[in-house]
Design an enzyme around this catalytic site. Structure first.
Site, PDB file in Angstrom:
ATOM      1  N   ASP A 278      -2.192   9.894  -9.952  1.00 38.80           N
ATOM      2  CA  ASP A 278      -2.179   8.851 -10.977  1.00 38.80           C
ATOM      3  C   ASP A 278      -0.759   8.546 -11.439  1.00 38.80           C
ATOM      4  O   ASP A 278      -0.376   7.375 -11.613  1.00 38.80           O
ATOM      5  CB  ASP A 278      -3.039   9.269 -12.170  1.00 38.80           C
ATOM      6  CG  ASP A 278      -4.524   9.244 -11.858  1.00 38.80           C
ATOM      7  OD1 ASP A 278      -4.894   8.687 -10.809  1.00 38.80           O
ATOM      8  OD2 ASP A 278      -5.309   9.793 -12.670  1.00 38.80           O
TER       9      ASP A 278
ATOM     10  N   GLU B  87      -4.914   2.497  -4.035  1.00 42.74           N
ATOM     11  CA  GLU B  87      -3.456   2.600  -4.013  1.00 42.74           C
ATOM     12  C   GLU B  87      -2.805   1.301  -3.541  1.00 42.74           C
ATOM     13  O   GLU B  87      -1.624   1.271  -3.232  1.00 42.74           O
ATOM     14  CB  GLU B  87      -3.021   3.757  -3.089  1.00 42.74           C
ATOM     15  CG  GLU B  87      -3.260   3.529  -1.611  1.00 42.74           C
ATOM     16  CD  GLU B  87      -4.661   3.916  -1.160  1.00 42.74           C
ATOM     17  OE1 GLU B  87      -4.855   4.099   0.042  1.00 42.74           O
ATOM     18  OE2 GLU B  87      -5.563   4.046  -2.011  1.00 42.74           O
TER      19      GLU B  87
ATOM     20  N   ASP C 119       0.847  -1.179   0.000  1.00 40.96           N
ATOM     21  CA  ASP C 119       0.000   0.000   0.000  1.00 40.96           C
ATOM     22  C   ASP C 119       0.889   1.239   0.000  1.00 40.96           C
ATOM     23  O   ASP C 119       1.920   1.282   0.696  1.00 40.96           O
ATOM     24  CB  ASP C 119      -0.894  -0.017   1.248  1.00 40.96           C
ATOM     25  CG  ASP C 119      -2.030   0.974   1.143  1.00 40.96           C
ATOM     26  OD1 ASP C 119      -3.025   0.651   0.482  1.00 40.96           O
ATOM     27  OD2 ASP C 119      -1.913   2.069   1.716  1.00 40.96           O
TER      28      ASP C 119
ATOM     29  N   ASN D 130      -2.598  12.706  -2.648  1.00 41.00           N
ATOM     30  CA  ASN D 130      -3.592  13.159  -3.626  1.00 41.00           C
ATOM     31  C   ASN D 130      -4.108  14.545  -3.297  1.00 41.00           C
ATOM     32  O   ASN D 130      -4.243  15.410  -4.173  1.00 41.00           O
ATOM     33  CB  ASN D 130      -4.765  12.175  -3.663  1.00 41.00           C
ATOM     34  CG  ASN D 130      -4.800  11.367  -4.943  1.00 41.00           C
ATOM     35  OD1 ASN D 130      -4.128  11.686  -5.909  1.00 41.00           O
ATOM     36  ND2 ASN D 130      -5.581  10.303  -4.961  1.00 41.00           N
TER      37      ASN D 130
END
Length: 462
Positions: A346, A373, A329, A337
């Site tokens: 992204d 993620e 992760d 983000n």
């Protein structure tokens, strides 16, 4: 038995031509031979006539105002009500690309103006015979109690029409062949098939001239190269009348291609039509490949992961080999983000996926986007030490990549937390147990401060 003259008298033909004199000549010619004739002077009216009361055959001019014959043919073939109507093009255009285009969009023959009456009649009669043959074959499959009667009619039509359909066979883009059963004289069992009729398109598959194949016993040997039980499937077509339809891949010294074939019983043998579907198959395979990939990162998607973990679990269970799973992760990805924006988020996931992909070397290893993620790595035939080594390699490469992450409390760059689980699959556990343990290990890695790996063994307690 259905006589050819009966077929002609029962046939309805639609003539489409913008020249009245052509309509008169063709109409007179066909009416005198017992055909029912319909006429249309343009593309639009021909479409209406064909849909309202479909004819048995259409004679179609190419050069017409507003809508040419090519477009008329395309619209007819796109409509389920009219797509089965055979179309013969009649045109003054004599270039090869005009003829190729006509066959490509669905035409079954091409007559060049000025035409000879005998040629037109011969080609029309050929198509009417073929259409009647198809109808008889369909009735045969629907009404098995008339099998013997219909088989004789089909055989009679086949031999009577051989000379007439020669031009159609030679110009067909599909491979067409007629095969006769060769039986053991003592047992009566089919031991091979002899080629009676074979057109150039199907001969090219064998890389031979048609004359070389006619009368030869090459079919069984060819089938065994494709699939061992395919010969028995063709025998079943002859013995039961059951239609056979399949795709197959054929690799020769000159090409690699996919084909689709349809085989139907014909006398004591069968007729087979073979079509090259290589372009379509390559597209299907590409679509299947894309359907297994994550659209953003290019690694396997969750559905593909579920399939792969089940497959590798079963294989390692059979071989008694260890199977390891790494769940990883991106640490504090939500903060990343929020701070850098979704586009940068992204880009970050794409770079992480690239690192994970480089970490595995074997074709059986699978990297997948597990969700958001979170990523997963399936490692068949890999013990705990091997999985740990890969995890540490990944962490090292992430440090070298040094993707800035100012909002992380772990460090100044993007880091990963990794949970590892592994075991030799047995009858007491399931793939979901392995996933659950890897997930617990991942949670423990986050709890201990992130940017680390934690490994757990799968529990066998029920």
């Amino acid at each position: 038995m259905v006589a050819q003259s009966d077929i002609n008298r029962a046939g309805t033909i639609l003539i489409v031509d913008d020249k009245p004199e052509n309509l008169r000549v063709l109409s007179r010619m066909l009416t005198e031979r017992g055909y029912k004739v319909k006429k249309a002077i343009d593309g639009e009216s021909s479409l209406i006539a064909a849909k309202f009361n479909p004819p048995d055959l259409i004679l179609l001019d190419i050069k017409m105002p507003d809508m040419d014959g090519y477009e008329v043919c395309r619209q007819l073939k796109a409509d389920p009500k009219t797509k089965g109507i055979p179309i013969i093009f009649i045109s003054a255009l004599d270039e090869i690309f005009n003829k190729v285009e006509a066959f490509k969009i669905g035409g079954i023959d091409y007559i060049t103006k000025p035409f000879q009456e005998e040629e037109v009649i011969a080609r029309i009669e050929s198509q009417m015979v073929i259409q009647e043959q198809k109808r008889l074959l369909e009735i045969k499959h629907q009404k098995l109690r008339y099998e013997i009667k219909h088989r004789k009619e089909a055989e009679a039509i086949l031999y009577q029409s051989r000379a007439l359909i020669l031009s159609v066979l030679n110009s067909s883009l599909d491979g067409i062949a007629g095969m006769e059963a060769v039986r053991d004289t003592k047992t009566g069992k089919i031991i091979d098939f002899r080629c009676l009729v074979v057109n150039p398109a199907i001969a090219r598959i064998f890389n031979r001239e048609p004359e070389y194949l006619r009368g030869k016993l090459v079919f069984k040997r060819f089938l065994h190269k494709l699939k061992s039980n395919l010969f028995d499937a063709f025998v079943e077509v002859v013995e039961t009348g059951k239609l056979l339809e399949q795709d197959f891949y054929y690799e020769s010294p000159h090409s690699r291609s996919w084909y689709h074939f349809v085989a139907v019983k014909l006398g004591d043998g069968f007729a087979v039509t073979v079509r090259d579907i290589t372009d379509r198959k390559l597209m299907e395979l590409e679509l299947q490949r894309l359907a297994t990939l994550d659209g953003l990162t290019g690694v396997a998607n969750r559905r593909s992961f579920d399939t792969a973990i089940a497959r590798e679990w079963h294989r390692c269970f059979q071989e008694k080999k260890p199977l390891s799973l790494i769940l990883c992760d991106v640490d504090y990805f939500k903060k990343y983000n929020d701070f850098y924006g979704h586009q940068m988020g992204d880009d970050c996931l794409i770079k992480v996926a690239q690192v994970l992909t480089k970490a595995v070397k074997r074709p059986t290893d699978v990297v997948a986007r597990y969700g958001g993620e979170e990523f997963a790595i399936i490692l068949p035939n890999t013990n705990a030490e091997g999985a740990i080594a890969i995890s540490e390699w990944i962490r090292q490469k992430m440090r070298q990549l040094s993707i800035p992450h100012k909002t992380s409390t772990v460090g100044n760059s993007v880091t990963l937390s990794l949970g590892i689980a592994g075991q030799v699959p047995d009858s007491e556990t399931r793939p979901t147990d392995l996933i659950a343990e890897a997930d617990k290990a991942l949670y423990e890695a986050k709890k201990r401060g992130r940017d680390r790996h934690v490994i757990r063994a799968v529990s066998r307690e029920k």
